[in-house]
Design a protein around this motif. Sequence first.
Motif, PDB file in Angstrom:
ATOM      1  N   VAL A  62       0.798  -1.400   0.067  1.00 54.98           N
ATOM      2  CA  VAL A  62       0.078  -0.002   0.120  1.00 54.98           C
ATOM      3  C   VAL A  62       0.792   1.250  -0.069  1.00 54.98           C
ATOM      4  CG1 VAL A  62      -1.672   1.102   1.406  1.00 54.98           C
ATOM      5  CG2 VAL A  62      -1.973  -0.954   1.046  1.00 54.98           C
TER       6      VAL A  62
ATOM      7  N   LEU B  73       3.807   1.509  -1.468  1.00 56.34           N
ATOM      8  CA  LEU B  73       4.064   1.326  -2.982  1.00 56.34           C
ATOM      9  C   LEU B  73       3.046   2.086  -3.799  1.00 56.34           C
ATOM     10  CD1 LEU B  73       5.461  -1.689  -4.741  1.00 56.34           C
ATOM     11  CD2 LEU B  73       4.066   0.012  -5.851  1.00 56.34           C
ATOM     12  N   ALA B  74       1.746   1.906  -3.537  1.00 51.75           N
ATOM     13  CA  ALA B  74       0.736   2.175  -4.352  1.00 51.75           C
ATOM     14  C   ALA B  74       0.530   3.778  -3.910  1.00 51.75           C
ATOM     15  CB  ALA B  74      -0.535   1.457  -3.747  1.00 51.75           C
ATOM     16  N   PHE B  75       0.619   4.338  -2.735  1.00 46.95           N
ATOM     17  CA  PHE B  75       0.541   5.578  -2.556  1.00 46.95           C
ATOM     18  C   PHE B  75       1.874   6.464  -3.165  1.00 46.95           C
ATOM     19  CE2 PHE B  75      -2.758   4.825   0.961  1.00 46.95           C
ATOM     20  CZ  PHE B  75      -3.401   5.966   0.882  1.00 46.95           C
TER      21      PHE B  75
ATOM     22  N   GLU C 157       3.094   5.795  -5.893  1.00 49.80           N
ATOM     23  CA  GLU C 157       2.733   5.637  -7.438  1.00 49.80           C
ATOM     24  C   GLU C 157       1.817   6.676  -7.625  1.00 49.80           C
ATOM     25  OE1 GLU C 157       4.291   4.173 -10.219  1.00 49.80           O
ATOM     26  OE2 GLU C 157       5.530   3.620  -8.856  1.00 49.80           O
ATOM     27  N   ILE C 158       0.673   6.682  -6.747  1.00 50.50           N
ATOM     28  CA  ILE C 158      -0.348   7.752  -6.893  1.00 50.50           C
ATOM     29  C   ILE C 158       0.154   9.096  -6.710  1.00 50.50           C
ATOM     30  CG2 ILE C 158      -2.475   8.602  -5.877  1.00 50.50           C
ATOM     31  CD1 ILE C 158      -3.147   5.735  -4.986  1.00 50.50           C
TER      32      ILE C 158
END
Lengths: 358, 293
Positions: free
Chosen positions: A136, A138-140, A142-143
């Motif tokens: 998560v 990582l996801a943030f 990228e966002i």
Amino acid sequence: MLKRYLNLKRGNARQIFFTYMAVIAAYVILQLMITAGVLSSLMRSMLVPICAYMVMAISLNLVVGVLGELSLGHAGFMSIGAFSGVSAAIILQGVLPYAPLRLAAAIIIGALFAAVAGFLIGIPVLRLKGDYLAIVTLAFGEIIKNIFNNFYMGIDSEGISMSMLTDKTRLLEGGRLIIAGPMGIGGIQKLSTFTAGFILTMVALVIVFNLVNSRSGRAFMAIRDDRIAAESVGMNITRYKMMAFVTSAALAGAAGCLFAMNYSTIVANKFDFNTSILVLVFVVLGGQGNMLGSIIAAAALTILPEKLRQFADYRMLLYAVVLIAVMLCKNNESVGEFVRRFAPRFLRSGRKEGKENG
Amino acid sequence: MTFLNFVISGLSLGSVYAIIALGYTMVYGIAKMLNFAHGDVIMVGAYICFYSVSRFHLPPIVGVILAMIVCTMLGIIVERLAYKPLRRAPSLAVLITAIGVSYFLQNSALLLWTSNPKMFPSVVTKGSLKLFSGQLSVSYVTIVTIVTCIVIMICLTWFTGRTRMGKAMRACSEDKGAAQLMGINVNATISLTFAIGSGLAAIAGVLLCSSYPTLMPTTGSMPGIKAFTAAVFGGIGSIPGALLGGLMLGVIEIFAKAYISTQLSDAVVFAVLIIVLLVKPAGLLGIEMQEKV
């Protein structure tokens, strides 16, 4: 502050003292080298990025080494700090003409924005555990990269206007587009200096050491070592995790601002997954929880690819091989033993210590 | 009809993600490690296929098989040299090693094949199937991709459920110590898992580049991250989860591109992942383990 150090276990206090001394000594020596003109221009240009990476490594080490959670999106906080800090510096250009003061203001604003982002991201992220938490973050990361790549902000006589996706700021005559989507921020005044980097590194060290050696810091380590036991004695896990996470995000934001103010242009793609990983490599190689190790690893691994330039195309390949080899030596008995047999005597004890930290 | 078109291209992209995610999920299930080098195995597979088809003029199917063989070998060698010595090491050390392997593969590819993007020739004949009197056209690549994914899923489900080796694999992922006591060769089973995962990565690489034909040494990294996301989305460690996660991720990505914004599609995909993990912290099909105190 002194009293707190005297109260510590001797070994710990000595290590902290040694870390401060090492950073100060490195600064003094490098300053002398700059004045004497012995330092090559390549090395001089790398001083500020190295300082920024050191602060990043200290910041990530707080989360990974002390709190024991894996963050793969730390470059996102760096990005927020960079963009908000540099924008602030541009906006404040008229208000604060004195450059070092403006840099300080920019770094503080960058840190604040990153801290707020860290808090908001921490609310969902810190509910998760282990690898799920890592993905998560990582996801943030990228966002954040994706958003900054599509973010436009400009300033004119009517104030600040911003828009997403396309440039809808419609600036008046004499206005200035600060953030231009994928083009990032251009025409940055290079305010960052080596001295500023040194001061920021010292500030980061003071903050992290004081936090780690406080009641909260001991709580972080208790949570890392056994979450359930920590919870059972009534510790508020979320609160402590959030404290570490927000502090770390703020430091990363400050580092990002320092980093960005060293270049004339900065784009969101600079702070991608690879940057997060780079900093994670510093932390793991330097030893989790060991701040001096992080600092040395950050400096060494930033210089290494440059020093390998004589191998031209092979340098990143060599970097990869070195990375794998170090990991194998540190963590595998037989490989480590094999290497130690050929290593000079003074390295032997050092390696053993490294293994405990890793 | 455009809606149906988006669904189909989403499923096609999702099938590729699912095949890659299978590699992640199987390796995670058995070795409890995030194999960040997996995305780069995809790239190697695509390059092998590219060279055997366009340089040596081999038939596409031979190219695919060659790519699978090379990637399988690569998977086994990497596991043996880099991951096996770290079986008892802390998981972060293994993660960093995997990143080192990823750098190594990317930079070897850069040296061997240069950074110039290559135009990947589709392994499937060009053209498309026209349905509903030409209103809906589905390219053959899409059909082949989806069918391949389904076939792989059926084979893997059969393999893990029915065969001795597959059962050994499941046993190892549940409890390595107990599996060893039952006479299972744990090391060989882990090697086998890496071999299967890497072989699948080769297929995924060829299919990915048949639909999106630019091939570079960094081609594998973004699909790798996405597929990893898909694996977590579906519940990491679960094979049906990888399929579900992959397909959903593909459809969401295409929908986000079509209806929200092309540039922000990645942000949408990752935002959906975050929301899913908040509602189901172990992924869609993952089993939440109760912690024993």
